[in-house]
Structures are given as C-alpha cells and as structure tokens.
Design an enzyme around this catalytic site. Structure first.
Site, PDB file in Angstrom:
ATOM      1  N   GLY A  72       6.806  -6.342  -0.057  1.00  0.00           N
ATOM      2  CA  GLY A  72       5.956  -6.524   1.300  1.00  0.00           C
ATOM      3  C   GLY A  72       6.973  -7.033   2.291  1.00  0.00           C
ATOM      4  N   SER A  73       6.383  -7.399   3.296  1.00  0.00           N
ATOM      5  CA  SER A  73       7.135  -7.923   4.434  1.00  0.00           C
ATOM      6  C   SER A  73       8.046  -9.090   4.185  1.00  0.00           C
ATOM      7  CB  SER A  73       5.999  -8.123   5.485  1.00  0.00           C
ATOM      8  OG  SER A  73       5.400  -9.213   5.232  1.00  0.00           O
TER       9      SER A  73
ATOM     10  N   GLU B 115      11.604  -2.769  12.092  1.00  0.00           N
ATOM     11  CA  GLU B 115      11.138  -1.818  11.163  1.00  0.00           C
ATOM     12  C   GLU B 115      10.220  -1.066  11.763  1.00  0.00           C
ATOM     13  OE1 GLU B 115       9.955  -3.356   7.155  1.00  0.00           O
ATOM     14  OE2 GLU B 115      10.553  -1.724   6.191  1.00  0.00           O
TER      15      GLU B 115
ATOM     16  N   LYS C  49      -2.176  -7.557  -8.397  1.00  0.00           N
ATOM     17  CA  LYS C  49      -2.781  -7.655  -7.243  1.00  0.00           C
ATOM     18  C   LYS C  49      -2.248  -6.807  -5.956  1.00  0.00           C
ATOM     19  CE  LYS C  49      -4.927  -9.261  -3.528  1.00  0.00           C
ATOM     20  NZ  LYS C  49      -4.466  -8.144  -2.520  1.00  0.00           N
ATOM     21  N   PRO C  50      -2.975  -5.772  -6.245  1.00  0.00           N
ATOM     22  CA  PRO C  50      -2.675  -4.379  -5.136  1.00  0.00           C
ATOM     23  C   PRO C  50      -2.906  -4.657  -3.822  1.00  0.00           C
ATOM     24  CG  PRO C  50      -4.573  -3.833  -6.329  1.00  0.00           C
ATOM     25  CD  PRO C  50      -4.363  -5.166  -7.089  1.00  0.00           C
TER      26      PRO C  50
ATOM     27  N   GLU D  31      11.201  -8.066  -2.958  1.00  0.00           N
ATOM     28  CA  GLU D  31      11.600  -6.830  -2.184  1.00  0.00           C
ATOM     29  C   GLU D  31      11.058  -6.815  -0.951  1.00  0.00           C
ATOM     30  OE1 GLU D  31      11.799  -3.264  -0.950  1.00  0.00           O
ATOM     31  OE2 GLU D  31      10.581  -2.697  -2.561  1.00  0.00           O
ATOM     32  N   LEU D  32      11.784  -6.902   0.114  1.00  0.00           N
ATOM     33  CA  LEU D  32      11.113  -7.260   1.170  1.00  0.00           C
ATOM     34  C   LEU D  32      11.520  -6.159   2.279  1.00  0.00           C
ATOM     35  CD1 LEU D  32      11.862 -11.002   1.407  1.00  0.00           C
ATOM     36  CD2 LEU D  32       9.718  -9.931   0.346  1.00  0.00           C
TER      37      LEU D  32
ATOM     38  N   CYS E  47      10.300   1.287   2.715  1.00  0.00           N
ATOM     39  CA  CYS E  47      11.089   0.129   3.017  1.00  0.00           C
ATOM     40  C   CYS E  47      12.780   0.718   3.206  1.00  0.00           C
ATOM     41  CB  CYS E  47      11.137  -0.899   1.972  1.00  0.00           C
ATOM     42  SG  CYS E  47       9.565  -1.625   1.687  1.00  0.00           S
TER      43      CYS E  47
ATOM     44  N   TRP F  21       0.755  -1.111   0.010  1.00  0.00           N
ATOM     45  CA  TRP F  21      -0.079  -0.073  -0.098  1.00  0.00           C
ATOM     46  C   TRP F  21       0.920   1.332   0.022  1.00  0.00           C
ATOM     47  CZ3 TRP F  21       1.747   2.846   4.157  1.00  0.00           C
ATOM     48  CH2 TRP F  21       2.247   1.865   5.279  1.00  0.00           C
ATOM     49  N   ASN F  22       2.155   1.235   0.310  1.00  0.00           N
ATOM     50  CA  ASN F  22       2.766   2.326   0.551  1.00  0.00           C
ATOM     51  C   ASN F  22       3.158   3.165  -0.726  1.00  0.00           C
ATOM     52  OD1 ASN F  22       4.960   0.578  -0.127  1.00  0.00           O
ATOM     53  ND2 ASN F  22       6.258   1.341   1.302  1.00  0.00           N
TER      54      ASN F  22
END
Ligand code: SIN
Length: 481
Positions: free
Chosen positions: A230-231, A384, A177-178, A252-253, A286, A153-154
């Site tokens: 995401g996470s 984080e 898939k947002p 990309e975490l 991130c 979402w960011n």
C-alpha cells in the site's frame, strides 16, 4: 460475460462464514457506480477472533511438513486456474480492470501459490563448521508465526497470494485483510481455500474498517508478522506501530518509476515497453512508469510514436473484451490525475494526446494521456499519479538520466531502454531501485524478488527471497561430549 449476482458476502474466521449480523460496506463498480456486493464491516472484535483462530491453528499447521503443505497449495493453485473466469469477472466488476488483464492477474496470482508450494520444500537450514571438537553448529528455520496480510485494491488476487503463498508454505497461518474497495476477489479466494481443504483457522478473512482491524493486529502480540502492500504513508505508520512489540514487517510501498530511453534505443520497443508499463491497470500499479526521460536525439520520434500508440487504446467498461483502459478506482483517483495534468500544463507542459476526464454512465474514466516538455518542477514528476498519464521530459545525457531518476524518495522500479550493453549496465548500476526492466516494460513474475529500496519498502516478495520473510533462523549449538 455473466453478471455477478449482487450479494451480501461474509468473512471467514476459523472455518466459519461469519458477520451476517454486522453492518455492511458496499463494494462499488467504478465503471458505472453500481453496487456489486457488500461485505461485513468488521472491526476490533472480528480481528481478535481471527487472530485467536490463526494462533490456535498455527500450533498444528507449523508441525505439518513442507510436502504436506505443498499438497494444499497445489490444490489451491489448481482451483484458482479452474475458476479463472469467475475470479476475473469478480475482479473486473469490483475494481474496473479490463477483463483480459483480470484473467492475466488470476494466472499471475496462481503462479505465486504454485511457486511457493515448491519453494517451501527448499527452506534449508545450515550446518556451520564448529570451532571446537565435540560441537555441532546448526541453523534451523522456524515459521515466524501468525501472519496478517493487508492488501490493496489494485491487484486484488495477486497481492494476497504473493503473501499467503510463502506464509502458508513456511508453516505460518494467515489473516487476510483485503482493501475495502475490492474485497470480493478475496472472498472467492477464501472459498477456494476452503475447497482446497486447509484446516480451520489456517486461512482467515476479515473485512471492514482498515484502521480498526490494522490497529488490533498491530497491538496483538500473537501476530508476529505483518506483510503490507500500500502507500508509503500507511507503511510508515505500521513501522511506528510495530515498534512496540518489535513486530516483523514486510512492506511493499509506493513507487515513482522513471523510464529512461537513451538515443541508441530501439524506439518501437521503447514505445511498446512504455505502453505496457504505464497503461497496465490504467496506470494504477506501484511499478508503472510514472515519468519518462528521453534523450534529445530521439525525443520527437518517441513522443510522436508514443502518442499514436496511446490514441489506439480503447477506454471503457472493463467487462467489454475489447477495452484496454478501464476506470480509475474512484473520484479521488480521478481528481489526483486531473490535478497532476493541470499542474504540468500550468507550468508549461503540452498535452499531446488525451488530457481530459471522460464522463460515461456514472463511471470514473480518464483519457490515456501523453504530456510532453515536462520538467522537474512539476508535481507529476514527484508524486505517484496512479493514472493513465505519461509525462515525457527531454534529457541530454546518461548522467542527467541517473540524476533525475534517483531524485526521489522512492526506489521500487525503473526502466531503461538502450541497445548498448555496456552503457545499460553502467547506468543501471547507478540506479537506486529494487526492480529494473531493461528493454522490458513488464518485469514481474513469481520467481523473481519484488520489492523496493528507500521509501518504497522493506523486504522482497516472490523468488526464493519471498519465503525468507516468513521464517526465522534459530541457531542451535550442540555439545556432543
Ligand atoms: C503492484 O502494483 O505493486 C503490483 C505490480 C506487480 O506485481 O506487477
């Protein structure tokens, strides 16, 4: 600012806007708790339909040439720029980002489409000298297949275009898939893809249950590539799920970026860089600086100047043109920030500025905050935060900076401020991070490789590496006799 009309938006599968008979999911403005739209709560069936559509479309899209594909992408880039204001407003309303940052994100997002439109033309194969007469050895590049792009979402626009740009340029078809928190920007992007004339099924949009849709994607063999931002927790789950079909994944975490300020740094520049890195998107990035290490000789000056700069940041509803810091995404986000600051204070840190949540008109805000005299025992130095809080720790030496900076399972971004070239180079060579900003708090761009080491991910987005993630090498040995 025009107000977004509250609407029931739809998803798009195989060129059709669908999902009006499904239950809906609300999209809430974190600045005031108001519902700004709904999207269909899709699940397994919708994911399957999108996969079938993308698979069918792949058969012909993969046979178009790179120049044709660039034509579609350039039209999309143009349309994004023409629709910058509407995209930006949607983004601000659905996830709170200050409107000027949203405008910046639209330009940033469009730049990935433009970059990869051109980069698609440079997916060169190879000719390798043969070891025998009468042979020719070649490497051809093939698009990997159907791609699922699962995004957070960011950065509701840029994370999608950083994935779909290279995928489409390489000849892959895409299922977007947002995130459920900010899917409306993706709906608008989908409309623009339609306007750009992409053939049906080449780009599809599925909204709804992340777990059900992701599970269906991971279990369906027609999807050959999953690209996710995401996470780290979810990234690890996707790696496990990908094992069954040896599915290609790019991840990309999470990150936990250190920012090191050495005693020969230009302190004003270091403060500016820290504010740029840490407070962009209210610290919900991130790559934002999550922990700041400052050498003793300039520690007090740095803390003082940083706290002055932070006090000048205006907090509020992102639709206000003068706002610098918008809301956090939701109450969980706010609770986490509070927990980090409370833990630091309970272990001896001092809040220099900010340090409190702000209740304002149903919104979820936290004051931009500087906390000094933190140490390595505090949660904020390991987890984080994803909020507008800068913890500052005093360090003695370059060696200590490297030791503390690398003391994390993450390896996405790091920042170093020093005016001494040799010192900077020696220090950076020892850092285990995929991205380093040296006297620079804003290193992102379409033409550079973005991605992390260690538990921060696999693969790179952007740059010439970005498209490699969506092609596979096919070695062809040709007998000429
Ligand atoms: C992110 O938070 O992963 C995106 C940041 C960026 O692209 O600069």
């Amino acid at each position: 600012m025009t107000v977004l009309k509250m609407e029931n938006y739809l998803m798009n599968i195989n060129g059709e806007w669908v999902g009006k008979d499904l239950k809906t999911k609300d999209v809430t403005n974190p600045a005031n708790g108001e519902i700004v739209g709904t999207v269909p709560n899709g699940g397994e069936a919708e994911a399957e339909q999108a996969i079938d559509a993308a698979f069918e479309a792949f058969q012909s899209w993969s046979e178009t040439n790179a120049h044709e594909r660039a034509g579609y992408l350039k039209r999309l880039n143009q349309l994004m720029l023409e629709n910058e204001e509407e995209l930006a407003q949607i983004m601000t309303l659905e996830m709170g980002k200050p409107i000027n940052e949203s405008r910046g994100e639209v330009k940033y997002a469009a730049s990935f489409i433009e970059w990869f439109a051109e980069e698609g033309k440079r997916v060169y194969g190879e000719t390798i000298p043969a070891h025998k007469a009468g042979k020719r050895l070649q490497v051809w590049k093939k698009p990997v297949g159907v791609v699922a792009a699962i995004t957070p979402w960011n950065f509701p626009a840029a994370m999608l275009t950083r994935k779909m740009g290279p995928a489409l340029a390489a000849g892959c078809t895409v299922i977007m898939k947002p995130s459920g928190e900010s899917p409306l920007t993706a709906v608008k992007l989908m409309e623009l893809c339609e306007e750009a004339g992409f053939p049906k099924g080449v780009v599809n949009l599925v909204t709804g249950s992340s777990s059900k849709i992701a599970k269906t994607i991971m279990e369906n063999n027609k999807v050959r590539k999953v690209t996710f931002t995401g996470s780290t927790e979810v990234g690890k789950l996707l790696i496990k799920q990908s094992a069954e079909q040896v599915k290609n994944v790019s991840l990309e975490l999470g990150g936990h970026a250190p920012l090191v300020v050495l005693d020969d740094a230009n302190v004003d520049l270091a403060v500016k860089g820290t504010v740029a890195s840490k407070f962009r998107n209210a610290g919900q990035t991130c790559i934002c600086a999550n922990r700041v290490y400052v050498q003793a000789g300039i520690y007090d000056e740095f803390v003082e100047k940083l706290s002055q700069a932070v006090k000048e940041l205006k907090v509020g509803d992102g639709t206000d043109e003068s706002v610098d810091i918008g809301p956090l995404i939701n109450q969980d986000g706010l609770d986490k920030v509070k927990r980090h600051v409370d833990d630091a204070v309970s272990k001896g840190a001092t809040v220099v500025s900010g340090g409190e949540p702000i209740s304002d008109n149903g919104g979820v805000f936290y004051q931009p905050t500087v906390v000094k005299d933190v140490d390595n025992s505090m949660v904020i130095m390991h987890e984080e935060t994803f909020g507008p809080v800068t913890p500052v720790q005093q360090i003695a030496s370059d060696e200590e900076a490297v030791k503390l900076a690398n003391d994390t399972p993450y390896g996405l971004a790091a920042y170093v401020f020093t005016e001494n070239v040799a010192r900077g180079m020696k220090l950076i060579e020892k850092l285990d991070f995929g991205i380093v900003g040296w006297n620079d708090g804003a290193p992102s761009a379409a033409q550079v490789p973005f991605g992390g080491m260690k538990e921060s991910g696999i693969g790179r987005e952007g740059g010439h590496e970005g498209i490699e993630e969506f092609v596979e090498s096919q070695y062809v040995s040709i007998g000429m006799e």
